[in-house]
Design an enzyme around this catalytic site. Structure first.
Site: not given
Ligand code: SDX
Length: 443
Positions: A320, A378
Site C-alpha cells: 500500500h 483487497d
Molecule cells: C487500494 O491509496 C489508497 O488509499 C488506495 C486504497 C483505497 O482504499 O483507496 O487503499 C485501495 O488501491 C489498495 C491497493 C490495491 N493494490 C494492490 O493490491 C496492487 C498490488 N500492490 C502494488 O501495486 C503496490 O503495493 C501499490 C500500488 C499498492 C503501492 O505501490 P508503491 O507505493 O509503489 O509501493 P511501495 O513504494 O511501497 O513499494 C516499495 C517496494 C518496491 O520495490 P523496491 O523498488 O523497493 O525494490 O515494494 C515493491 C515495490 O516494487 N512492491 C511490491 C508490491 N508492492 C510494492 N512487490 C511485490 N508485490 C507487491 N504487491
C-alpha cells in the site's frame, strides 16, 4: 435539511509561527509550517515559486499534501484508519454503511431522528430515470460493468440537470444523495445486463445492502429472500471501502471538481480511475491471481516472480502507498471471509486455502517484511464476494458503490474551501529548448 461540514481542528494557519528555512544559492526563504491534529507537519510552499522562481518536485505526490481535510485520517505505520475520528474497526462492528455515510458527509454521528431522515432521503432516491435503461442496452452484453458505470454515471448529468449547479448548496445536497442512492441500482443493473436477466427495481422496504443484493440476485420467476448474514457482510464491505484520504480516485474527483465540473462528471472520473488494477481493480486482480496460483505448492513460484524486478508481476492485494503495517480493513475483511464461508457451508475453498498460505509465506519472507508489504483491503474482499455469488467483474463496481460517499464527501468539502482554485500541477521540463521549424525537404 442541510448541514455544514465538520469544524476544523488543529492550528489555524494564520496562527502558525514555526517556519522552515530553505537556502538557495545563499538566499534564505522562510516557509510556514502548519501542524495537523494528527500526522506529519506540512511545509507551506504556496509562495515559493513567486519568491524563489523554483518548483518543488514530487512525482506521484508521495510527499505532498494536496489539501487540508477533516474527513479521514490514516496512520500507515500504526495501521490506523479514522473516519471523523472514529476507528474503522469500531464502525465496522458497531455501525452500518448509511450511518457511516452520514458521518462522512456531515462530520458527526447522527441522532436517531437525523438517521431516519437521511435513510428516508437515500431510500427514496434509489430509482433511475426510466429512460436511462437505454444506456445499458447500448453496451455489448460482455461489456465490463465498470465501463457501464463510467458511462451511466457521467450521463446522469443529462437526466438530473436540476442538481448540477455546484454553487447552489441545495443542489449539491441533492446530487450527493442521488449519487449515493443510485449507485447500487446502476451497479446491479450493469450486472443484470451482463447475465441477460431483467432489471430488478429497488425496494423501499429493504436496507441499503439488502436492496443491493435483491437487485443483483432476485429474478421475477420466484421470491428472493435476502440472507441477513450476507446482507450484514455486504454492508460491512461497503463500510470498509467508504473513504480513504486522498487516494488516486479521490484525488481525481477533487481535481475534476476544481475546474467546476458537475458532480456526476467528477464521480464518473473517480470511477474511471478506481478501475485500475493498482487501485480499485486489485480485488478482481487478486482473485484472478489466487486462481492462477491454484494450489499452495505453486506459491514459491509466484513469490519469486513478485520479487523479480524484471517481472511486472506484483502480489495483488499486498502492499500500500500509505500502510506500512496491516491495513486495518484487511483484518476485518479476513474475519468476514471466515464468517461468510462458514454460513454458506463452503468448505475451505482452494482459493481461500491458497490465500491463507500465501499470506503466511509472504509475511515470513524478508522481501515483503523489509518493504513493509502487508495484505490490504483487497486481499480478502474478492474471496467473500465470490462466495456471495458475484463474478470477479463485479468486484470493482462494488468498490465504486461504496466509495461514492467518500468521493462525494471530499467533493463537498473541497467546494466549501474558500482557498479552492483550479488544480494545476507544474513539471520538470527536460525536452527541447526553442528551435525553428525545418521544411520537409531539408530534414
Ligand atoms: C487500494 O491509496 C489508497 O488509499 C488506495 C486504497 C483505497 O482504499 O483507496 O487503499 C485501495 O488501491 C489498495 C491497493 C490495491 N493494490 C494492490 O493490491 C496492487 C498490488 N500492490 C502494488 O501495486 C503496490 O503495493 C501499490 C500500488 C499498492 C503501492 O505501490 P508503491 O507505493 O509503489 O509501493 P511501495 O513504494 O511501497 O513499494 C516499495 C517496494 C518496491 O520495490 P523496491 O523498488 O523497493 O525494490 O515494494 C515493491 C515495490 O516494487 N512492491 C511490491 C508490491 N508492492 C510494492 N512487490 C511485490 N508485490 C507487491 N504487491
Amino acid at each position: 435539511m442541510i448541514l455544514g461540514g465538520a469544524s476544523r481542528k488543529g492550528t489555524t494557519m494564520a496562527d502558525d509561527k514555526r517556519t522552515a528555512t530553505l537556502t538557495i544559492d545563499g538566499q534564505q526563504y522562510e516557509l510556514p509550517i502548519h501542524s495537523p491534529t494528527a500526522g506529519p507537519d506540512v511545509i507551506d510552499i504556496r509562495g515559493l515559486y513567486g519568491r524563489a522562481d523554483v518548483f518543488t518536485y514530487d512525482p506521484s505526490y508521495t510527499s505532498t499534501a494536496a489539501c487540508d481535510s477533516t474527513i479521514t485520517f490514516i496512520d500507515g505505520d500504526k495501521g490506523e484508519l479514522l473516519h471523523r475520528g472514529y476507528p474503522i474497526d469500531q464502525l465496522a462492528s458497531k455501525s452500518h454503511y448509511l450511518e457511516v455515510c452520514y458521518l462522512l458527509l456531515y462530520g458527526e454521528l447522527p441522532t436517531a431522528a437525523q438517521l431516519d431522515d437521511f435513510e428516508h432521503r437515500v431510500t427514496h432516491h434509489t430509482m433511475l430515470h426510466e429512460q436511462m435503461q437505454y444506456f445499458f442496452r447500448g453496451f455489448r452484453r460482455d461489456a465490463h460493468p465498470m465501463a457501464i458505470m463510467v458511462g451511466v454515471v457521467g450521463a446522469m448529468a443529462a437526466f438530473y440537470h436540476d442538481s448540477t449547479d455546484i454553487h447552489d448548496s441545495w443542489q449539491r445536497e441533492v446530487a450527493s444523495i442521488r449519487l449515493i442512492a443510485k449507485m447500487p441500482t446502476i451497479a446491479a443493473w450493469a450486472y443484470k445486463y451482463s447475465v441477460g436477466q431483467p432489471f430488478v427495481y429497488p425496494r423501499n422496504d429493504l436496507t441499503y445492502a439488502e436492496n443491493f443484493l435483491h437487485m443483483c440476485f432476485a429474478v421475477p420467476a420466484e421470491e428472493y429472500k435476502v440472507n441477513p448474514i450476507l446482507a450484514r457482510a455486504m454492508d460491512r464491505i461497503f463500510t470498509l471501502h467508504a473513504d480513504h484520504e486522498q487516494n488516486a480516485s479521490t484525488s481525481t474527483v477533487r481535481l475534476a471538481s476544481s475546474s467546476g465540473a458537475n458532480p456526476f462528471a467528477c464521480i464518473a472520473a473517480g470511477i474511471a480511475c478506481l478501475w485500475g488494477p493498482a487501485h480499485g481493480g486489485a480485488n478482481q486482480a487478486c482473485l484472478e491471481m489466487l486462481r492462477e496460483i491454484g494450489t499452495p505448492d505453486r506459491i514459491p513460484e509466484f513469490l519469486a516472480r513478485a520479487k523479480d524486478k524484471d517481472d511486472p508481476f506484483r502480489l495483488m492485494g499486498f502492499g500500500h502507498r500509505v500502510y506500512k503495517n496491516f491495513d486495518p480493513r484487511a483484518k476485518v475483511m479476513k474475519e468476514s471471509a471466515d464468517e461468510v464461508l462458514d454460513l454458506l457451508g463452503v468448505e475451505d475453498k482452494p482459493v481461500l486455502k491458497v490465500a491463507k498460505e500465501l499470506e503466511a509465506a509472504a509475511l515470513a519472507d524478508d522481501y515483503f517484511v523489509d518493504r513493509k508489504l502487508f495484505p490490504n483491503v483487497d486481499f480478502y474482499s474478492g474471496i467473500i464476494l465470490e462466495a456471495m455469488g458475484f463474478p470477479t467483474s463485479m468486484f470493482t463496481p462494488l468498490f465504486a458503490v461504496s466509495r461514492t460517499v467518500g468521493w462525494v464527501s471530499q467533493w463537498k468539502e473541497q467546494l466549501a474551501d474558500p482557498q479552492l482554485r483550479i488544480g494545476r500541477p507544474r513539471q520538470l521540463y527536460l525536452g527541447e529548448t526553442s528551435r525553428d521549424y525545418v521544411d520537409i525537404e531539408n530534414r
